[in-house]
Design an enzyme around this catalytic site. Structure first.
Site, PDB file in Angstrom:
ATOM      1  CG  ASP A  58      12.051  25.226  53.253  1.00 36.68           C
ATOM      2  OD1 ASP A  58      12.422  25.768  54.311  1.00 36.68           O
ATOM      3  OD2 ASP A  58      10.971  24.612  53.166  1.00 36.68           O
TER       4      ASP A  58
ATOM      5  CB  SER B 171       8.236  25.628  56.057  1.00 34.57           C
ATOM      6  OG  SER B 171       9.642  25.609  56.131  1.00 34.57           O
TER       7      SER B 171
ATOM      8  CG  HIS C  55      15.756  22.071  60.341  1.00 36.06           C
ATOM      9  ND1 HIS C  55      15.351  22.798  61.438  1.00 36.06           N
ATOM     10  CD2 HIS C  55      14.887  22.381  59.340  1.00 36.06           C
ATOM     11  CE1 HIS C  55      14.275  23.509  61.124  1.00 36.06           C
ATOM     12  NE2 HIS C  55      13.975  23.280  59.852  1.00 36.06           N
TER      13      HIS C  55
ATOM     14  CG  HIS D 146      12.848  27.860  60.930  1.00 37.79           C
ATOM     15  ND1 HIS D 146      11.554  27.809  60.462  1.00 37.79           N
ATOM     16  CD2 HIS D 146      13.444  26.728  60.473  1.00 37.79           C
ATOM     17  CE1 HIS D 146      11.373  26.702  59.754  1.00 37.79           C
ATOM     18  NE2 HIS D 146      12.519  26.029  59.757  1.00 37.79           N
TER      19      HIS D 146
END
Length: 444
Positions: free
Chosen positions: A48, A97, A270, A401
């Protein structure tokens, strides 16, 4: 690989050794021997937030500085292609996500926040659901809560990824064989009782995992996320969960589909936390190698590894300087969050911080840390991350992102399908095309 020989007698003419052996084969595929053309088992692994900078950074992070060679990693060894990640047009070019996992699980683009529903919020069949209907076993092993966006999109449907309680409840109807990760907060005792009534073994203690040898299992080993790998060194939780999932799912004679997610790579991204991110990358790489070893013994298994998107805009080098100091990152002994928490305890906090950082802050840096400490844990954590970034020359562009393409890695039967550029929906459609066409009758 086609072999070209330089013919010096006739100038620079190239003569290629043609024939059946000319088809491109990776070194790992070569070791598989006479593998079937279509896999019996499929392992989908998602790092991820693991954009290309993360795999490059991991290579340099793992490099032995005492040799001239920069050693390859498992990512270098298994690289086959790239993938775009954009969501449905309504959400622009940068995915979250949920939308990306929906694309990878169903082959359908949707809006950011969608859990395997289309842009009209209608459920779309997932690869896990299709596998179940065909008699295959299914499972997930993740380092986030098991009802987080990525595993949820493979197992369930919801208009919003934020509906954690609804998603947890929906798992009762999925018949998923193995569910391992965090998320105790979302599975109260009365819900766990319902899982147990359906034949699931429930585990809340990670050390109990090795006692399970067959049957369905739901293992929730943390309130929400599992511990950061850098703070839990030597435990290899994702690798162990992956190995256990393979052991349990492989007992189904019809085959299985397994999702493994290195969830916390994204969370560290993040946080713009390079030391913690590299710890998560290492554990994800270890889990990939667990599957790689399984495939060496079971050549009917396909593994496809990719990322759902890129997180943080990680930059290997920053501030106009042509350098990146991995020794600084390798020397960090704990996550900035843990270092900051420890720094707030009375006593010789600076000595403890220095030991955890692996380097001694200079006078200016000590002054900055002292000021940050007076403002509490959150400010102290940020100061420690920024100090590590400054010393290592690591850069970030965002705490969100980005829209860059991600890499695709594969080995096993039909791995060549994933070579070159593709969209994330293409990955899903290719994987689903490899499922059995009809349900097989179990062996008697």
């Amino acid at each position: 690989m086609t072999i070209f020989k330089l013919c010096m007698l006739t100038g620079l003419a190239l003569i290629s050794s043609m024939g059946a052996a000319a088809q491109a084969v990776t070194p790992v595929q070569t070791m598989l021997g006479d593998a079937p053309s279509v896999p019996k088992n499929i392992v989908i692994m998602i790092g991820d937030g693991m954009g290309p900078a993360y795999t490059s950074a991991y290579r340099y992070y793992k490099d032995n500085p005492d040799t001239q060679e920069i050693e390859q990693t498992v990512f270098d060894r298994l690289l086959v292609g790239t993938s775009s990640t954009y969501p449905a047009r309504v959400s622009g070019y940068v995915t979250d996500s949920a939308a990306s996992a929906t694309a990878l699980a169903t082959g359908v683009k949707s809006y950011n926040g969608a859990i395997s529903v289309d842009i009209n919020k209608q459920p779309v069949p997932t690869i896990m659901e299709k596998a179940k209907l065909l008699g295959l076993a299914t499972g997930v092993a993740v380092t986030s809560q098991i009802n987080h966006a990525t595993p949820a999109a493979f197992l369930s449907h919801n208009e919003s990824r934020k509906n954690y309680d609804e998603l947890a409840l929906s798992y009762l109807g999925t018949d998923t064989d193995v569910m391992l990760g965090g998320g105790q907060r979302y599975f109260p005792a009365n819900l766990i009782e319902k899982f147990e009534a359906k034949g699931y073994q429930y585990l809340a203690d990670f050390n109990q995992l090795n006692t399970v040898t067959k049957g369905k299992v739901i293992g929730l080993f943390a309130d929400v996320q599992l511990p950061w790998a850098i703070d839990d060194q030597g435990s290899h939780k994702l690798s162990i969960m992956t190995a256990k999932a393979l052991e349990l799912l492989s007992q189904n004679d019809q085959g299985f589909v397994l999702l493994v997610e290195g969830s916390l790579i994204d969370w560290a991204g993040h946080n713009n936390d390079i030391a913690t991110a590299m710890g998560e990358m290492e554990e994800f790489a270890n889990a990939i190698e667990v599957v790689e070893q399984y495939i060496r013994k079971n050549n009917d298994t396909l593994m496809v590894v990719t990322a759902d998107h890129n997180t943080g805009g990680l930059s290997i080098g920053a501030n106009g300087e042509y350098k990146w100091d991995t020794s600084i990152i390798r020397g960090v002994q704990a996550s900035p969050d843990v270092i900051a928490k420890d720094a707030l305890i009375d006593g010789d906090w600076l000595t403890r911080v220095t030991l955890n950082l692996g380097f001694e802050p200079n006078e200016d840096e000590q002054s900055q840390l002292t000021l940050a400490r007076m403002q509490g844990k959150e400010v102290m954590t940020t100061a420690i991350k920024q100090l590590i970034d400054s010393r290592s020359n690591t850069g970030w562009t965002t705490v969100g992102h980005t829209g860059v393409d991600v890499q695709v890695f594969a080995t096993g039967p039909a791995a060549s399908l994933f070579a070159g550029y593709q969209d994330n929906t293409d990955i899903a459609n290719k994987l689903m095309s490899l499922l059995p066409k009809v349900k097989s009758q179990p062996n008697k």
